[in-house]
Design a protein around this motif. Structure first.
Motif: not given
Length: 547
Positions: A191-198, A320-327, A330-335, A505-507
């Motif tokens: 369930a982790l972002d790719v950077t956090v996963q790494a 249109v793909g929206v990527v980035g770490e948790s927080g 991304k989801t806030t933009l979609g909502l 990143k950061d909104g």
């Protein structure tokens, strides 16, 4: 005290069988597997959901739900001792002391009512008899060792106050508190972002080297296996169908199922967007700021800028793909685009201003804008049948179709997403994760939308199921000329679906452009770090700097 010789495995599963009692007949979930792990070795147990991986792992520490589950046959030999015959007090001394386990979802594994210090410290106090003062010092040391930032300030924090990556670090700290001989990691980064996963994988490798412990890694992500494992066991339908050194399995897989797993990765390219395609959804200078209130009078002293001045366009037939770490927002933009949360700025849907519409004015538009969520089980009501779930939107919109007409329409929607139309009277728990996600997609498609927000729709699924869902979404898009906003931290899936990408990143959007440009020639250090974590490039995630 260890009784191992140089050639003796630390852990052996010999002819292990696991059965679950059923109302009519017992189900044999694990069918006589043989697995061994030596001291300091990393062994991966791979396979799709339902193959028996986690059940086998839980059998090691005798954590299966007895008497519903039982072992018809087999041995679990740890350091020469058969744990299946061990007494409760002997198992208690081994659990969390010599063998530890990191579970998939840290939010459900951590107690929401206890602070981080109390949960990590409990392991030390219970097994080592440390006093609270000494335990606190050791807890702080462990949290620093697993790379938890501002560890001293996190001791009194609760799980909900930490991010997914931070919670997983706390789980690892708990597991390593007593320097175990064997660590079992069950889907530790799913369930982790790719950077956090790494970062988590790098942490596990470093700690393993430092402590000399063995690691049993249970995962469906073969990219992780390639990086981490010395040897691989491949499971399907409760059986080990292939095993061998990692390099051999990847370069020359023998079994058809192993070949299937290695080939099961989201592939293909997004459909070509027609020239002059109409813009379905757009926003200009979109902002979502959450107030930070303090003091007795609860005055606003600052804001969390979840979305901070973003412009976006989504056209017919485009993803249109929206990527980035948790927080990152991304989801806030979609909502916000769907008008499900309050925002500032300008939003247009089908060339109509919708920012100032109230809920009753928005309702007729809801049929043409839909959403598919991340968790295909949590987003489906367990009390409703599949037919009721899919037709719910029709009823909310006041359809004039009668029962039989609705049933035909629902059946057509299920057929379109690859499910049996006759399954309408079954319930969500009777379906696999991939099938549940297809149901969620059918629920959106039955309303014939033009714009669909897809929020991490594949992150909880096996790799092969991910590939199927990506193909399905692509086919539906071609057939109905749909506009997708695809939110994900899985960049391989984004690459297969999106032709335009926003990196958040950061909104804020730190980089934007055609998918090919973003993936092949990223400009910012942050985007380069995301790509490095996802595709094994040279740049390491920790090399990224703020942009």
């Amino acid at each position: 005290m260890s009784t191992l010789t140089q050639d003796t495995p630390l852990l052996e599963l010999r002819n292990l069988q696991v059965s679950f009692r059923g109302p009519d007949a017992d189900v044999l979930a694990v069918k006589g597997i043989n697995i061994s792990i030596s001291k300091g070795e990393t062994v991966a147990l791979v396979g799709e959901s339902g193959s028996g991986k986690s059940v086998s792992a839980l059998s090691i520490l005798q954590l299966l739900p007895y008497p519903q589950a039982y072992h018809p046959a087999g041995e679990v030999l740890f350091d020469g001792q058969d744990l299946m015959k061990a007494k409760p007090k002997e198992l208690q001394r081994i659990r969390g002391n010599r063998i530890s386990m990191v579970f998939q979802e840290p939010m459900t594994s951590l107690n929401p009512l206890h602070s981080i210090e109390k949960q990590v410290g409990e392991v030390l106090i219970k097994h080592n008899g440390l006093r609270p003062e000494a335990a606190r010092v050791r807890v702080l040391e462990l949290l620093k060792k697993v790379g938890l930032q501002n560890a001293a300030n996190r001791l009194d924090a609760y799980p909900h106050q930490l991010s997914g990556g931070q919670r997983q670090r706390v789980m690892i700290a708990m597991a390593l508190a007593n320097e175990p001989d064997l660590l079992i990691a069950d889907e530790p980064t799913t369930a982790l972002d790719v950077t956090v996963q790494a970062q988590i994988l790098e942490l596990l490798k470093d700690l393993q080297a430092e402590m000399g412990m063995a690691l049993l890694l249970i995962t469906h992500d073969l990219g992780i296996v390639r990086k981490m494992a010395d040897r691989i066991y491949v499971m399907t339908d409760g059986e080990v169908v292939e095993e061998g050194p990692t390099q051999q399995i990847f370069s020359d897989p023998k079994h058809a199922y192993t070949q299937h797993l290695l080939a099961a990765e989201p592939k293909g390219t997004p459909p070509v967007v027609k020239e002059g395609a109409a813009t379905v959804m757009r926003a200009d200078q979109l902002r979502v700021w959450f107030p930070i209130k303090k003091g007795l009078m609860r005055r606003t002293v600052d804001h969390v800028k979840a979305v901070d001045g973003i412009d976006i366009r989504v056209r017919e037939g485009q993803t249109v793909g929206v990527v980035g770490e948790s927080g990152s927002g991304k989801t806030t933009l979609g909502l916000a685009l769907l008008r499900l949360i309050s925002s500032e700025g300008e939003i247009q849907f089908e060339n109509r201003q919708i920012q100032d519409l109230n809920s009753s004015q928005m309702r007729p538009l809801r049929t043409r804008m839909q959403v598919v969520f991340q968790d295909p089980f949590g987003s489906l009501s367990p009390r409703l049948s599949i037919g009721q779930i899919v037709e719910e939107g029709l009823l909310v919109q006041g359809t004039k179709l009668d029962y039989d007409e609705r049933r035909i329409l629902v059946g057509n929607a299920l057929h379109e997403v690859g499910l049996d139309p006759n399954a309408q009277d079954r319930y969500p728990h009777e379906f696999s994760g991939g099938q549940r996600q297809r149901i969620a997609i059918a629920r959106a498609m039955v309303l014939n939308p033009r714009f669909v927000m897809l929020d991490e729709p594949t992150s909880a699924l096996d790799m092969s199921v991910q590939a199927q869902i990506v193909d399905l979404l692509r086919d539906l898009q071609k057939k109905h000329n749909l506009a997708y906003l695809f939110i994900s931290h899985d960049l391989k899936v984004v690459r297969a679906l999106a032709d335009h990408v926003l990196v958040m990143k950061d909104g804020r959007v730190v980089e934007e452009g055609p998918a090919e440009q973003i993936f092949d020639a990223p400009r910012t250090a942050y985007t380069k770090a995301l790509m490095a974590a996802a595709f094994d490039l040279e740049t390491r995630p920790e090399d990224a700097v703020s942009t």
